[in-house]
Design a protein around this motif. Structure first.
Motif, PDB file in Angstrom:
ATOM      1  N   TYR A 167     -47.760 -19.667  23.194  1.00  0.00           N
ATOM      2  CA  TYR A 167     -48.250 -20.988  22.797  1.00  0.00           C
ATOM      3  C   TYR A 167     -49.770 -21.087  22.767  1.00  0.00           C
ATOM      4  O   TYR A 167     -50.308 -22.065  22.242  1.00  0.00           O
ATOM      5  N   PHE A 168     -50.464 -20.120  23.334  1.00  0.00           N
ATOM      6  CA  PHE A 168     -51.908 -20.239  23.511  1.00  0.00           C
ATOM      7  C   PHE A 168     -52.671 -19.487  22.432  1.00  0.00           C
ATOM      8  O   PHE A 168     -52.153 -18.567  21.802  1.00  0.00           O
ATOM      9  N   ASP A 169     -53.914 -19.908  22.242  1.00  0.00           N
ATOM     10  CA  ASP A 169     -54.800 -19.217  21.312  1.00  0.00           C
ATOM     11  C   ASP A 169     -55.402 -17.999  22.022  1.00  0.00           C
ATOM     12  O   ASP A 169     -54.810 -16.940  22.041  1.00  0.00           O
ATOM     13  N   ASN A 170     -56.576 -18.200  22.634  1.00  0.00           N
ATOM     14  CA  ASN A 170     -57.233 -17.097  23.335  1.00  0.00           C
ATOM     15  C   ASN A 170     -57.425 -17.371  24.821  1.00  0.00           C
ATOM     16  O   ASN A 170     -58.094 -16.611  25.518  1.00  0.00           O
ATOM     17  N   GLU A 171     -56.837 -18.461  25.316  1.00  0.00           N
ATOM     18  CA  GLU A 171     -57.029 -18.835  26.712  1.00  0.00           C
ATOM     19  C   GLU A 171     -56.190 -17.941  27.630  1.00  0.00           C
ATOM     20  O   GLU A 171     -55.182 -17.368  27.232  1.00  0.00           O
ATOM     21  N   ASP A 172     -56.636 -17.844  28.890  1.00  0.00           N
ATOM     22  CA  ASP A 172     -55.820 -17.188  29.911  1.00  0.00           C
ATOM     23  C   ASP A 172     -54.713 -18.148  30.320  1.00  0.00           C
ATOM     24  O   ASP A 172     -54.929 -19.359  30.413  1.00  0.00           O
ATOM     25  N   GLU A 173     -53.547 -17.596  30.600  1.00  0.00           N
ATOM     26  CA  GLU A 173     -52.430 -18.453  30.980  1.00  0.00           C
ATOM     27  C   GLU A 173     -52.655 -19.107  32.339  1.00  0.00           C
ATOM     28  O   GLU A 173     -52.328 -20.273  32.535  1.00  0.00           O
TER      29      GLU A 173
ATOM     30  N   MET B   8     -65.730 -29.552  26.701  1.00  0.00           N
ATOM     31  CA  MET B   8     -65.027 -28.685  27.654  1.00  0.00           C
ATOM     32  C   MET B   8     -64.161 -27.698  26.893  1.00  0.00           C
ATOM     33  O   MET B   8     -63.322 -28.096  26.094  1.00  0.00           O
ATOM     34  N   ALA B   9     -64.387 -26.442  27.111  1.00  0.00           N
ATOM     35  CA  ALA B   9     -63.511 -25.433  26.543  1.00  0.00           C
ATOM     36  C   ALA B   9     -62.362 -25.187  27.517  1.00  0.00           C
ATOM     37  O   ALA B   9     -62.584 -24.990  28.702  1.00  0.00           O
ATOM     38  N   ILE B  10     -61.141 -25.228  26.999  1.00  0.00           N
ATOM     39  CA  ILE B  10     -60.001 -24.885  27.838  1.00  0.00           C
ATOM     40  C   ILE B  10     -60.026 -23.376  28.073  1.00  0.00           C
ATOM     41  O   ILE B  10     -60.074 -22.593  27.122  1.00  0.00           O
ATOM     42  N   ARG B  11     -59.987 -22.971  29.331  1.00  0.00           N
ATOM     43  CA  ARG B  11     -59.988 -21.545  29.634  1.00  0.00           C
ATOM     44  C   ARG B  11     -58.681 -21.074  30.243  1.00  0.00           C
ATOM     45  O   ARG B  11     -58.323 -19.903  30.129  1.00  0.00           O
ATOM     46  N   TYR B  12     -57.963 -22.002  30.907  1.00  0.00           N
ATOM     47  CA  TYR B  12     -56.746 -21.623  31.619  1.00  0.00           C
ATOM     48  C   TYR B  12     -55.644 -22.653  31.347  1.00  0.00           C
ATOM     49  O   TYR B  12     -55.894 -23.842  31.311  1.00  0.00           O
ATOM     50  N   GLY B  13     -54.438 -22.145  31.222  1.00  0.00           N
ATOM     51  CA  GLY B  13     -53.313 -23.052  31.077  1.00  0.00           C
ATOM     52  C   GLY B  13     -52.990 -23.761  32.369  1.00  0.00           C
ATOM     53  O   GLY B  13     -52.595 -24.918  32.365  1.00  0.00           O
ATOM     54  N   CYS B  14     -53.175 -23.057  33.471  1.00  0.00           N
ATOM     55  CA  CYS B  14     -52.748 -23.623  34.740  1.00  0.00           C
ATOM     56  C   CYS B  14     -53.543 -23.015  35.885  1.00  0.00           C
ATOM     57  O   CYS B  14     -53.816 -21.815  35.901  1.00  0.00           O
ATOM     58  N   PHE B  15     -53.923 -23.859  36.813  1.00  0.00           N
ATOM     59  CA  PHE B  15     -54.598 -23.443  38.047  1.00  0.00           C
ATOM     60  C   PHE B  15     -53.543 -23.324  39.134  1.00  0.00           C
ATOM     61  O   PHE B  15     -52.802 -24.277  39.381  1.00  0.00           O
ATOM     62  N   PHE B  16     -53.448 -22.168  39.773  1.00  0.00           N
ATOM     63  CA  PHE B  16     -52.507 -21.986  40.878  1.00  0.00           C
ATOM     64  C   PHE B  16     -53.166 -22.439  42.176  1.00  0.00           C
ATOM     65  O   PHE B  16     -54.174 -21.876  42.598  1.00  0.00           O
ATOM     66  N   SER B  17     -52.603 -23.457  42.812  1.00  0.00           N
ATOM     67  CA  SER B  17     -53.091 -23.950  44.102  1.00  0.00           C
ATOM     68  C   SER B  17     -52.043 -23.627  45.156  1.00  0.00           C
ATOM     69  O   SER B  17     -50.889 -24.064  45.041  1.00  0.00           O
ATOM     70  N   TYR B  18     -52.441 -22.889  46.179  1.00  0.00           N
ATOM     71  CA  TYR B  18     -51.472 -22.425  47.173  1.00  0.00           C
ATOM     72  C   TYR B  18     -52.200 -22.027  48.447  1.00  0.00           C
ATOM     73  O   TYR B  18     -53.399 -21.735  48.430  1.00  0.00           O
ATOM     74  N   ALA B  19     -51.475 -22.038  49.547  1.00  0.00           N
ATOM     75  CA  ALA B  19     -52.013 -21.513  50.807  1.00  0.00           C
ATOM     76  C   ALA B  19     -51.754 -20.016  50.838  1.00  0.00           C
ATOM     77  O   ALA B  19     -50.633 -19.574  50.583  1.00  0.00           O
ATOM     78  N   HIS B  20     -52.779 -19.269  51.159  1.00  0.00           N
ATOM     79  CA  HIS B  20     -52.633 -17.809  51.172  1.00  0.00           C
ATOM     80  C   HIS B  20     -51.680 -17.371  52.277  1.00  0.00           C
ATOM     81  O   HIS B  20     -51.600 -17.989  53.337  1.00  0.00           O
TER      82      HIS B  20
END
Length: 202
Positions: free
Chosen positions: A37-43, A1-13
């Motif tokens: 703190y990250f290499d090339n990942e999206d925050e 698994m390649a890490i692509r994101y630091g955090c997933f935003f979960s919210y009601a629109h």
């Protein structure tokens, strides 16, 4: 698994400015302090930014969750009433259960951020969490979260939690782990009809 994101935003629109401004202001602050703190990942992964009109929504959301280090849950009473946000919550719980077999969890992967309190009480899934931050005093008059003295300590706590898990996952994720196999769970029942689903406090 390649890490692509630091955090997933979960919210009601939201349709109106308060919810949209809060999401934008919080995401801007998290990106600002997380980037070094990250290499090339999206925050962050935010559906309104990364998804297109032709996407298979379930598949893309499931993959983004699997490729995210953590999840920020922006809690409003509206959140627990929506089946899709409850699916995202259940999905990240399943991911946490899997990753807890890779390394000793220093904390939970779901980070609740309280935007608006429920008039009665927080649901047990949030209240029983070992860590959540209360931003319910955010208003349209609130300034920039990146430099606001009332909010900055909690922003830094959120960033620290993401960074710790980022370092663990870079080190311990099994080679060949495939996020294409991960699927969203079925819609769970309403939260207030459920027992506490959270992990024991660490």
């Amino acid at each position: 698994m390649a890490i692509r994101y630091g955090c997933f935003f979960s919210y009601a629109h939201g349709r109106y400015e308060l919810m949209n401004r809060f999401k934008a202001s919080l995401s801007d602050a998290i990106r600002c302090y997380l980037e070094p703190y990250f290499d090339n990942e999206d925050e962050l992964f935010i559906d309104t930014e990364q998804l297109g009109g032709g996407d298979d929504l379930d598949r893309r959301i499931a993959r983004a969750l699997c490729e995210s280090v953590t999840m920020i849950l922006i809690y409003t009473p509206k959140y627990e009433a929506h089946g899709y946000t409850r699916r995202e919550f259940a999905a990240m719980q399943a991911i946490e259960a899997e990753r807890s077999q890779w390394y000793a969890m220093p904390s939970h992967l779901i980070i609740p951020v309280i935007m608006t309190m429920h008039p009665a009480r927080l649901p047990p899934q949030i209240a029983a969490s070992s860590f959540y931050v209360d931003f319910s005093h955010f208003t349209m008059a609130t300034g920039d979260l990146k430099s606001h003295p009332d909010f900055l300590p909690d922003i830094k706590k959120i960033v620290e939690r993401i960074v710790i898990h980022y370092q663990y996952q870079k080190k311990y994720t099994p080679a060949g782990h495939d996020c294409n196999q991960f699927v969203l769970p079925d819609v769970p029942p309403q939260w207030r009809d459920l027992p506490d689903l959270s992990f024991p406090k660490k």
